[in-house]
Write an enzyme that holds these catalytic residues in place. Structure first.
Site, PDB file in Angstrom:
ATOM      1  N   HIS A  82       1.094  -1.407  -0.188  1.00 21.49           N
ATOM      2  CA  HIS A  82      -0.004   0.262  -0.004  1.00 21.49           C
ATOM      3  C   HIS A  82       1.020   1.106  -0.521  1.00 21.49           C
ATOM      4  O   HIS A  82       1.732   1.250   0.418  1.00 21.49           O
ATOM      5  CB  HIS A  82      -0.685   0.038   1.327  1.00 21.49           C
ATOM      6  CG  HIS A  82      -2.486   0.349   1.502  1.00 21.49           C
ATOM      7  ND1 HIS A  82      -3.704   0.464   0.461  1.00 21.49           N
ATOM      8  CD2 HIS A  82      -2.220   2.272   1.862  1.00 21.49           C
ATOM      9  CE1 HIS A  82      -3.724   1.344   0.728  1.00 21.49           C
ATOM     10  NE2 HIS A  82      -3.579   2.264   0.849  1.00 21.49           N
ATOM     11  N   ASP A 161     -13.571   3.527   6.968  1.00 24.25           N
ATOM     12  CA  ASP A 161     -12.942   3.938   6.336  1.00 24.25           C
ATOM     13  C   ASP A 161     -13.384   4.941   5.387  1.00 24.25           C
ATOM     14  O   ASP A 161     -13.017   5.613   5.064  1.00 24.25           O
ATOM     15  CB  ASP A 161     -11.510   3.687   6.310  1.00 24.25           C
ATOM     16  CG  ASP A 161     -10.334   4.136   5.047  1.00 24.25           C
ATOM     17  OD1 ASP A 161     -10.151   4.743   5.508  1.00 24.25           O
ATOM     18  OD2 ASP A 161      -9.997   3.277   4.004  1.00 24.25           O
ATOM     19  N   ARG A 168     -11.296  13.268   4.813  1.00 22.47           N
ATOM     20  CA  ARG A 168     -11.082  13.899   4.725  1.00 22.47           C
ATOM     21  C   ARG A 168      -9.983  14.817   3.960  1.00 22.47           C
ATOM     22  O   ARG A 168      -9.432  15.802   3.275  1.00 22.47           O
ATOM     23  CB  ARG A 168      -9.466  12.864   5.140  1.00 22.47           C
ATOM     24  CG  ARG A 168     -10.083  12.240   6.278  1.00 22.47           C
ATOM     25  CD  ARG A 168      -9.269  11.114   6.934  1.00 22.47           C
ATOM     26  NE  ARG A 168      -7.683  10.737   6.568  1.00 22.47           N
ATOM     27  CZ  ARG A 168      -6.701  10.297   5.565  1.00 22.47           C
ATOM     28  NH1 ARG A 168      -7.231   8.951   5.582  1.00 22.47           N
ATOM     29  NH2 ARG A 168      -5.144  10.886   5.689  1.00 22.47           N
ATOM     30  N   SER A 183      -5.807   4.606   8.993  1.00 27.46           N
ATOM     31  CA  SER A 183      -6.141   4.339   7.489  1.00 27.46           C
ATOM     32  C   SER A 183      -6.267   3.280   7.078  1.00 27.46           C
ATOM     33  O   SER A 183      -6.893   2.247   5.893  1.00 27.46           O
ATOM     34  CB  SER A 183      -6.372   6.027   6.360  1.00 27.46           C
ATOM     35  OG  SER A 183      -6.709   5.576   5.134  1.00 27.46           O
ATOM     36  N   LYS A 187      -7.179  -0.965   6.584  1.00 25.61           N
ATOM     37  CA  LYS A 187      -7.228  -1.796   5.654  1.00 25.61           C
ATOM     38  C   LYS A 187      -6.265  -3.085   5.257  1.00 25.61           C
ATOM     39  O   LYS A 187      -7.043  -4.465   4.970  1.00 25.61           O
ATOM     40  CB  LYS A 187      -7.279  -1.336   4.485  1.00 25.61           C
ATOM     41  CG  LYS A 187      -8.633   0.334   4.656  1.00 25.61           C
ATOM     42  CD  LYS A 187      -8.444   0.926   2.523  1.00 25.61           C
ATOM     43  CE  LYS A 187      -7.250   1.407   2.386  1.00 25.61           C
ATOM     44  NZ  LYS A 187      -7.078   2.978   3.187  1.00 25.61           N
TER      45      LYS A 187
HETATM   46  N1  URA Z   1      -4.229   5.288   1.288  1.00 20.83           N
HETATM   47  C1  URA Z   1      -4.611   5.508   2.077  1.00 20.83           C
HETATM   48  O1  URA Z   1      -5.434   4.049   2.414  1.00 20.83           O
HETATM   49  N2  URA Z   1      -5.306   6.450   3.362  1.00 20.83           N
HETATM   50  C2  URA Z   1      -4.771   7.750   3.638  1.00 20.83           C
HETATM   51  O2  URA Z   1      -4.485   7.736   4.106  1.00 20.83           O
HETATM   52  C3  URA Z   1      -3.448   8.243   2.641  1.00 20.83           C
HETATM   53  C4  URA Z   1      -3.331   6.817   1.551  1.00 20.83           C
END
Ligand code: URA
Length: 434
Positions: A82, A161, A168, A183, A187
């Site tokens: 990620h 999220d 956000r 966040s 996930k």
């Molecule tokens: N990727 C995400 O899933 N969340 C964030 O806050 C920033 C990048």
């Protein structure tokens, strides 16, 4: 409990209790906390932060706001990557099929565009018919059948999220270390992984402009992973200029397909190959970096990685003809150029300026309800280290609205700095944490 009291408490810099946090996040996921109160809490956290205990509980509450996947029936090791967000960062799109073709399952849950940065889901949705909204059963089925799945948060997967992310984006509260860390990690922890590699971007196009903050974000996420028994490795990578040559949505998918075909710009290929190798090693699929690099090169050359991408696109309802002919992807009708204002060497191609310009043209959202225009985008023709002559095009821009282009053109032109002396770009991979 009362949302106003909790917001006031956070505004007064007092720590929230476990129960208060869990009540608040449950209300966010259920929709019983209205947008304005959720947004006010985000701003209070943005300004006053969270201590380690609050962050651990906030992340755990987000993780359990929906179903947590049980992927124990998948025999292959499971790994994901990620990114904390960048400009032109389409790495996940070629990376996931490459790693899957090497025998590691990739249950990828990505995000949408955030601020001036693009989002993997928005990019993938430029493929006609493609859906990233999968319920847990379908998520599992696609992963079992194809060895990878490319999905997003949904009403059932990390729904907190899904809401907080959109708020956000629309309230200027993106660049907060606890909000980014919770966040991403909520996930990733919901994916039932064996290994996770994080690409923490540093530079003007990233949410962390300097190395110190990027290191802190990386350590925070590695720590959250460790607390849940997940091995996490973070890699700090440069985001002072965009990654690759394409910034937008459909054009980034086309560039990703080029990588899967064995082409693509050097920086993008370098980062995709590096992160793929780290994932293979973290998942225990290969022993050494050399062996991992050979596997990665092998599945690109044999076409196995492209095939894996074609299959997952089909499984998620997408039109696979664009995989063979990216000309079928959406493309905005109007084309303009940005030209060099003098002779010299490009010493800066500012990632943030390019990202904000793409967003203003419609590639991202300025408001939560905005629709993304998949066909607009910027093709960079000159990056750091390139020699240019006065009047030479440094970018080609696809746009739909002349009004938006007229407003954006002078701003975008400021992305390039051209000097008499050449400077080479800094290293793409800066350091590893974890
Ligand atoms: N990727 C995400 O899933 N969340 C964030 O806050 C920033 C990048």
């Amino acid at each position: 409990m009362n949302a106003v009291e909790l917001i006031e408490r956070k505004c007064d810099r007092a720590a929230l209790t476990d129960d208060q946090i869990r009540w608040f996040i449950t209300g966010v996921a259920a929709g019983t906390i209205p947008d304005y109160q959720a947004a006010a809490m985000l701003m209070a956290v943005f300004i006053n932060g969270m201590d380690d205990d609050e962050l651990a509980t906030w992340t755990d509450a987000m993780l359990h706001s929906g179903e947590v996947l049980d992927l124990s029936l998948i025999e292959a090791p499971k790994a994901d990557k990620h990114s904390t967000g960048g400009v032109g960062d389409k790495v996940s799109i070629p990376l996931a099929p490459i790693v899957a073709a090497c025998g590691v399952a990739v249950p990828m849950m990505s995000g949408r565009g955030l601020g001036h940065t693009g989002g993997t889901l928005d990019k993938l949705e430029s493929i006609p018919g493609f859906t990233a909204a999968l319920d847990p059963d379908r998520f599992h089925q696609v992963l079992a059948a194809e060895g990878l799945v490319l999905a997003g948060q949904s009403d059932t997967l990390v729904p907190a999220d899904r809401r907080l992310y959109a708020l956000r984006d629309a309230t200027g509260t993106v660049t907060s270390i606890p909000l980014i860390a919770s966040s991403i990690m909520s996930k990733k922890l919901a994916e039932d992984l064996d290994a996770l590699v994080l690409d923490v971007k540093v530079g003007s196009g990233a949410f962390m402009g300097d190395l110190e903050r990027a290191r802190l974000l990386a350590k925070t996420m590695v720590g959250l992973g460790a607390a849940h028994g997940l091995t996490v490795e973070a890699v700090l990578t440069d985001m002072s200029q965009p990654l690759g040559l394409e910034v937008g949505n459909a054009n980034e998918v086309a560039e990703s397909i080029e990588v899967l075909r064995g082409g693509g710009p050097d920086d993008l290929v370098e980062l995709v190959s590096y992160l793929a190798a780290r994932m293979l090693m973290a998942a225990g699929a290969t022993g050494s970096p050399d062996e991992a690099a050979l596997s990665v090169a092998g599945v690109i050359e044999s076409g196995a990685a492209l095939d894996a991408f074609r299959r997952v696109v089909a499984a998620q309802g997408g039109d696979t003809s664009v995989v063979d002919d990216p000309a079928g992807l959406p493309s905005a009708p109007e084309v303009a150029e940005v030209t060099a204002e003098r002779d010299g060497w490009v010493t800066l191609c500012d990632a943030r300026t390019v990202g904000v310009s793409a967003m203003r043209l419609g590639a991202g959202r300025e408001r939560k309800e905005d629709e993304v225009d998949h066909g607009v985008g910027i093709t960079l023709l000159a990056k750091v280290g390139d020699r240019v002559e006065l009047g030479q095009p440094v970018a080609k821009v696809r746009y739909r609205s002349l009004e938006r282009w007229d407003e954006t053109a002078p701003f975008l032109a400021g992305a390039w700095q051209i000097d008499d002396e050449a400077t080479a770009p800094g290293p793409l991979v800066i350091e590893r944490v974890g």
